[in-house]
Design a protein around this motif. Structure first.
Motif, PDB file in Angstrom:
ATOM      1  N   ASP A  34      18.513 -50.769  -8.215  1.00  0.00           N
ATOM      2  CA  ASP A  34      19.963 -50.670  -8.088  1.00  0.00           C
ATOM      3  C   ASP A  34      20.531 -51.689  -9.072  1.00  0.00           C
ATOM      4  OD1 ASP A  34      22.599 -50.873  -7.410  1.00  0.00           O
ATOM      5  OD2 ASP A  34      22.253 -51.651  -5.377  1.00  0.00           O
ATOM      6  N   ALA A  35      21.065 -51.180 -10.186  1.00  0.00           N
ATOM      7  CA  ALA A  35      21.483 -52.067 -11.286  1.00  0.00           C
ATOM      8  C   ALA A  35      22.444 -53.145 -10.790  1.00  0.00           C
ATOM      9  CB  ALA A  35      22.122 -51.240 -12.393  1.00  0.00           C
ATOM     10  N   GLU A  36      23.307 -52.773  -9.840  1.00  0.00           N
ATOM     11  CA  GLU A  36      24.298 -53.718  -9.315  1.00  0.00           C
ATOM     12  C   GLU A  36      23.648 -54.942  -8.658  1.00  0.00           C
ATOM     13  OE1 GLU A  36      28.023 -53.320  -8.419  1.00  0.00           O
ATOM     14  OE2 GLU A  36      27.702 -52.512 -10.428  1.00  0.00           O
ATOM     15  N   SER A  37      22.486 -54.726  -8.038  1.00  0.00           N
ATOM     16  CA  SER A  37      21.918 -55.829  -7.254  1.00  0.00           C
ATOM     17  C   SER A  37      20.916 -56.674  -8.042  1.00  0.00           C
ATOM     18  CB  SER A  37      21.277 -55.304  -5.966  1.00  0.00           C
ATOM     19  OG  SER A  37      20.055 -54.696  -6.260  1.00  0.00           O
ATOM     20  N   VAL A  38      20.531 -56.194  -9.232  1.00  0.00           N
ATOM     21  CA  VAL A  38      19.500 -56.933  -9.979  1.00  0.00           C
ATOM     22  C   VAL A  38      19.980 -58.332 -10.340  1.00  0.00           C
ATOM     23  CG1 VAL A  38      18.142 -56.992 -12.106  1.00  0.00           C
ATOM     24  CG2 VAL A  38      18.343 -54.866 -10.815  1.00  0.00           C
ATOM     25  N   ILE A  39      21.267 -58.428 -10.678  1.00  0.00           N
ATOM     26  CA  ILE A  39      21.786 -59.749 -11.079  1.00  0.00           C
ATOM     27  C   ILE A  39      21.700 -60.755  -9.930  1.00  0.00           C
ATOM     28  CG2 ILE A  39      24.178 -59.083 -10.568  1.00  0.00           C
ATOM     29  CD1 ILE A  39      24.992 -60.932 -12.919  1.00  0.00           C
ATOM     30  N   TRP A  40      21.800 -60.277  -8.699  1.00  0.00           N
ATOM     31  CA  TRP A  40      21.735 -61.179  -7.539  1.00  0.00           C
ATOM     32  C   TRP A  40      20.310 -61.356  -7.036  1.00  0.00           C
ATOM     33  CZ3 TRP A  40      26.288 -63.205  -7.523  1.00  0.00           C
ATOM     34  CH2 TRP A  40      27.404 -62.436  -7.844  1.00  0.00           C
ATOM     35  N   SER A  41      19.573 -60.277  -7.021  1.00  0.00           N
ATOM     36  CA  SER A  41      18.280 -60.313  -6.312  1.00  0.00           C
ATOM     37  C   SER A  41      17.066 -60.177  -7.219  1.00  0.00           C
ATOM     38  CB  SER A  41      18.234 -59.185  -5.274  1.00  0.00           C
ATOM     39  OG  SER A  41      19.389 -59.199  -4.496  1.00  0.00           O
TER      40      SER A  41
END
Ligand code: GLY
Ligand code: MN
Ligand code: MN
Length: 459
Positions: free
Chosen positions: A91-98
């Motif tokens: 999930d591209a959106e969550s890669v930056i966080w997780s």
């Protein structure tokens, strides 16, 4: 015993566990076949908050996969022996966080499954499996709303949980190795706390030493809340405040165990804050240690746990008679259940993915107070891991009613008892695995009273 580090080099044996579960199902439904379906817990945010709740994997899912990831699914086709894990896609959106999630190739390397797909494939695969398998086995309340079993002729929601819970009672060597490693870490943590106690000023310091030790060994989750009870608080079995001063108290009861990859350790030691037991504390400590040693010596495959629990009570009665806290005929004392006022809990419980693990068949409605809280009833199978945790407690809330009841008061000498309230409570708890000829003790922290005194005194 095999070295746990060696055993843990392999993968967690999810497929072995799946086969055990099928074997159990077939004891109830001969020739059962079909698809076993489980899913992991979902990651979840706290209410009104953008922070995730602490994630704890669902036991049924971990047992079949050894996978700690949230939001996954699993199918096991009984007839083809094919295990498939379904993991979330990137999930591209969550890669930056997780960070990047595990890829299917990495998951195939890590887990004991034959295929890894994305979660978007679950329903399609279930439909495909249903073309050759009539029955799907699942756990009620553990199937997401978007999962469809419509293509199966038969949906069995009654047997899988029972099959997994019962299969969990007898551990595979890998599971024993995880519990043994958790024990090694917790045992060293207990010893670290003993080395601090003489210099500590309050219970929280002891709690933090244990947590720090386990976290430094990459075991940051506790199997249960640490119990660091000083003085009379030790008579509260699951005391978790851990915020009281140590000054003026005699002993600390530390019941603490880390968890490792979902597997628990559960260890208790009781030790003097000053480094020297008072005569009263030492006398009670020695009775409890005798209860534990003699019970452990009885253990082997086929022994009735109820009998071992009874033996613990008989040793407690002998010891309390010697101290003069109890008086009268020991058979009458046993029959009157007076010892339950001093040892109110069961001798121990199965240990595994739950601290109080499944498969013990307790009877909490038992009218006999001696057995009501015994979390394992009946005979012990080889491969079971069980705690052996006798205790003697001086809890006013429990003993005072026994002093008022004529059936028990005649066996208690109140004037002698008066000297023991400050002992609080003594519990000694080890974790053992049952074998055909005896048991192996997985807990390595010292428990000889002289050795404990020496360690604390020299710290
Ligand atoms: N630590 C919880 C128990 O001993 O049962
Ligand atoms: Mn326990
Ligand atoms: Mn415990």
């Amino acid at each position: 015993m095999a070295s746990y580090e060696e055993t843990l080099k392999a993968k967690y044996p999810g497929k072995l566990h799946a086969k055990k579960v099928v074997e159990y199902i077939r004891t109830k439904i001969p020739d059962a076949t079909g698809v076993i379906y489980v899913e992991s817990k979902k990651a979840k945010l706290h209410e009104d908050c953008d922070q995730e709740e602490h994630f704890r994997q669902r036991r049924s899912f971990y047992y079949l996969t050894g996978c700690l990831l949230p939001d996954c699914h699993y199918t096991y086709d009984i007839s083809t022996d094919k295990a498939t894990l379904y993991i979330p896609a990137v999930d591209a959106e969550s890669v930056i966080w997780s960070g990047l999630p595990l890829s299917p190739e990495e998951a195939l390397q890590a887990y004991d499954v034959d295929d890894v797909r994305y979660t978007s494939d679950v329903n399609g695969t279930l439909t495909h499996l249903a073309s050759s398998a009539k029955t799907v086995f699942a756990v009620p309340g553990q199937v997401s709303d978007d999962i469809t079993f419509l293509e199966f002729d038969d949906k069995n929601l009654s047997i899988l949980k029972e099959a997994i819970d019962n299969s969990r009672a007898i551990k595979s060597p890998y599971e024993v190795a995880l519990i043994q490693k958790a024990n090694a870490i917790s045992s060293a943590g207990h010893q670290a706390v003993m080395q601090r106690v003489k210099h500590a000023s309050h219970e929280g310091e002891l709690h933090s030493v244990f947590l720090a030790h386990c976290t430094a060994q990459n075991a940051k989750n506790m199997a249960y809340d640490v119990i660091a009870a000083s003085g009379r608080a030790a008579a509260t079995l699951h005391y978790v405040r851990n915020d009281q001063a140590l000054a003026g108290k005699l002993n600390v009861l530390l019941d603490a165990g880390c968890e490792l990859d979902c597997y628990a350790s559960d260890i208790t030691r009781t030790f003097p804050i000053s480094g020297k037991f008072t005569p009263e504390s030492r006398a009670v400590y020695d009775i409890v240690l005798r209860m534990q040693n003699e019970c452990i010596a009885m253990l082997k495959e086929g022994v009735r746990w109820d009998d071992v629990h009874e033996t613990a009570h008989r040793i407690a009665i002998d010891g309390l008679l010697e101290l003069g806290i109890l008086k009268g005929d020991k058979e009458e004392i046993f029959a009157s259940r007076t010892s339950v006022a001093f040892f109110p809990h069961g001798l121990g419980h199965y240990l595994g993915m739950d601290t109080h693990d499944t498969g013990g068949n307790p009877n909490y409605a038992d009218q006999d107070s001696m057995f009501r809280y015994l979390r394992k009833r009946g005979t012990l199978p080889a491969g079971a891991v069980i705690t052996v945790e006798p205790g003697i407690y001086f809890c006013k809330f429990i003993i005072e009613p026994a002093l008022k009841d004529s059936a028990t008061s005649k066996y208690i000498d109140e004037s002698v008892l008066e000297k023991y309230w400050d002992v609080g409570g003594v519990r000694i708890e080890d974790n053992v695995v049952i074998t055909p000829t005896g048991c192996d003790n997985l807990t390595t922290v010292i428990k000889d009273a002289d050795e404990i005194e020496k360690l604390i005194a020299s710290s």
